[in-house]
Design a protein around this motif. Structure first.
Motif, short mmCIF file in Angstrom:
data_model
loop_
_atom_site.label_atom_id
_atom_site.label_comp_id
_atom_site.label_asym_id
_atom_site.label_seq_id
_atom_site.Cartn_x
_atom_site.Cartn_y
_atom_site.Cartn_z
N LYS A 297 0.83 -1.20 0.00
CA LYS A 297 0.00 0.00 0.00
C LYS A 297 0.88 1.26 0.00
O LYS A 297 0.57 2.23 -0.70
N ALA A 298 1.97 1.25 0.77
CA ALA A 298 2.89 2.39 0.77
C ALA A 298 3.48 2.61 -0.61
O ALA A 298 3.58 3.74 -1.09
N ALA B 183 3.10 5.94 -2.99
CA ALA B 183 4.26 6.63 -3.55
C ALA B 183 4.14 6.73 -5.07
O ALA B 183 4.42 7.79 -5.65
N VAL B 184 3.71 5.67 -5.71
CA VAL B 184 3.53 5.68 -7.17
C VAL B 184 2.47 6.71 -7.55
O VAL B 184 2.64 7.49 -8.49
N ARG B 185 1.37 6.73 -6.80
CA ARG B 185 0.30 7.70 -7.08
C ARG B 185 0.82 9.12 -6.96
O ARG B 185 0.53 9.98 -7.81
N GLU B 186 1.62 9.40 -5.93
CA GLU B 186 2.19 10.74 -5.75
C GLU B 186 3.11 11.09 -6.91
O GLU B 186 3.06 12.20 -7.44
N LEU B 187 3.94 10.15 -7.32
CA LEU B 187 4.84 10.40 -8.45
C LEU B 187 4.05 10.68 -9.72
O LEU B 187 4.33 11.63 -10.45
N GLY C 257 7.99 12.67 -17.04
CA GLY C 257 8.71 11.46 -16.68
C GLY C 257 8.38 10.29 -17.58
O GLY C 257 7.44 10.31 -18.37
N THR C 258 9.17 9.25 -17.42
CA THR C 258 8.98 8.02 -18.20
C THR C 258 8.34 6.92 -17.37
O THR C 258 8.06 5.85 -17.88
N GLY C 259 8.19 7.17 -16.06
CA GLY C 259 7.69 6.14 -15.16
C GLY C 259 8.80 5.31 -14.55
O GLY C 259 8.56 4.42 -13.75
N SER D 125 21.50 25.38 -9.64
CA SER D 125 21.84 25.44 -8.21
C SER D 125 21.01 24.41 -7.45
O SER D 125 20.86 24.50 -6.24
N GLY D 126 20.44 23.47 -8.18
CA GLY D 126 19.71 22.38 -7.54
C GLY D 126 18.21 22.47 -7.70
O GLY D 126 17.68 23.31 -8.42
N GLN D 127 17.55 21.58 -6.99
CA GLN D 127 16.09 21.52 -7.03
C GLN D 127 15.57 21.30 -5.61
O GLN D 127 16.25 20.72 -4.77
N PRO D 128 14.35 21.77 -5.33
CA PRO D 128 13.80 21.56 -3.99
C PRO D 128 13.43 20.09 -3.77
O PRO D 128 13.27 19.33 -4.73
N ALA D 129 13.31 19.73 -2.52
CA ALA D 129 12.84 18.38 -2.18
C ALA D 129 11.38 18.25 -2.61
O ALA D 129 10.58 19.16 -2.43
N ARG D 130 11.08 17.11 -3.22
CA ARG D 130 9.68 16.79 -3.61
C ARG D 130 9.42 15.37 -3.14
O ARG D 130 9.47 14.42 -3.91
N GLN D 131 9.19 15.24 -1.84
CA GLN D 131 9.08 13.92 -1.24
C GLN D 131 7.86 13.16 -1.73
O GLN D 131 6.79 13.72 -1.94
N PHE D 132 8.07 11.88 -1.92
CA PHE D 132 6.98 10.99 -2.31
C PHE D 132 6.98 9.73 -1.45
O PHE D 132 5.92 9.19 -1.16
N LEU D 133 8.15 9.26 -1.01
CA LEU D 133 8.20 8.06 -0.17
C LEU D 133 7.80 8.35 1.27
O LEU D 133 6.99 7.62 1.85
N VAL D 134 8.35 9.40 1.85
CA VAL D 134 8.04 9.72 3.25
C VAL D 134 6.54 9.97 3.44
O VAL D 134 5.94 9.40 4.36
N PRO D 135 5.90 10.79 2.60
CA PRO D 135 4.45 10.96 2.78
C PRO D 135 3.67 9.66 2.62
O PRO D 135 2.68 9.43 3.32
N ALA D 136 4.10 8.80 1.71
CA ALA D 136 3.42 7.51 1.52
C ALA D 136 3.54 6.65 2.77
O ALA D 136 2.57 6.01 3.20
#
Length: 184
Positions: free
Chosen positions: A37-38, A42-46, A53-55, A145-156
């Motif tokens: 389920k986690a 995570a996949v749904r958030e991505l 993206g390519t998946g 100069s980078g990119q911000p964090a876009r968490q998907f695993l931790v919220p899942a």
């Protein structure tokens, strides 16, 4: 002296002897339910947040359930280095962005910009993300100069954590009923 006979005592003893094994297997199966389920969350958030993206990142997610030191442990992770960049961010933008980290955990971020050869990527990063290009001789580079964090695993993981007690309870009840019988 009166003889007392308890009918079904042998069946009860047999069921009670099976109980530890059934509970262990049931908890292990519930952990599989939880990590699956986690992974789904995570996949749904991505899929809802990746425009170009390519998946591949969603397909890189893995999970397992193991017996460790007498406990059943479920794990969810990605074997793609890109997942760490997305989850934690990169450079100054990653450092400055909010991210949910385990207590006591800190990350060191690069403080200076870096360059990516334009020919090293399959997409136009200027059109997609607004990353500027600079020329050095006959070569073009993206300067970032980078990119911000876009968490998907931790919220899942947090989302399924709130459901885990019910998942375990339902799995244990179902398995006990199925394997020991549901009669009264």
């Amino acid at each position: 002296m009166a003889d007392i006979e308890i009918k079904g005592l042998d069946k009860l003893r047999a069921k009670l002897q099976r109980l530890p094994s059934i509970l262990h297997d049931s908890i292990k199966n519930a952990n599989y339910d939880i990590v699956e389920k986690a992974e789904g969350y995570a996949v749904r958030e991505l899929q809802s947040s990746v425009q170009h993206g390519t998946g591949a990142l969603a397909r890189s997610l893995k999970y397992e359930v193991v017996d460790k030191d007498g406990s059943v442990v479920g794990r969810v992770w990605s074997d793609s280095v890109i997942s760490a960049y997305r989850e934690l961010g990169t450079g100054i933008h990653g450092q400055e962005s909010y991210k949910d980290l385990p207590l006591g955990q800190s990350i060191a971020y690069r403080q200076t910009p870096w360059f990516i050869p334009v020919g090293a990527v399959d997409a136009d990063l200027t059109a997609l993300y607004g990353i500027p290009t600079v020329g050095v001789g006959d070569h073009k580079f993206y300067k970032t100069s980078g990119q911000p964090a876009r968490q998907f695993l931790v919220p899942a993981i947090h989302q399924v954590k709130g459901e885990s007690e019910t998942i375990i309870k339902n799995r244990v009840q179902s398995d006990l009923h199925e394997q020991l019988g549901g009669g009264s």
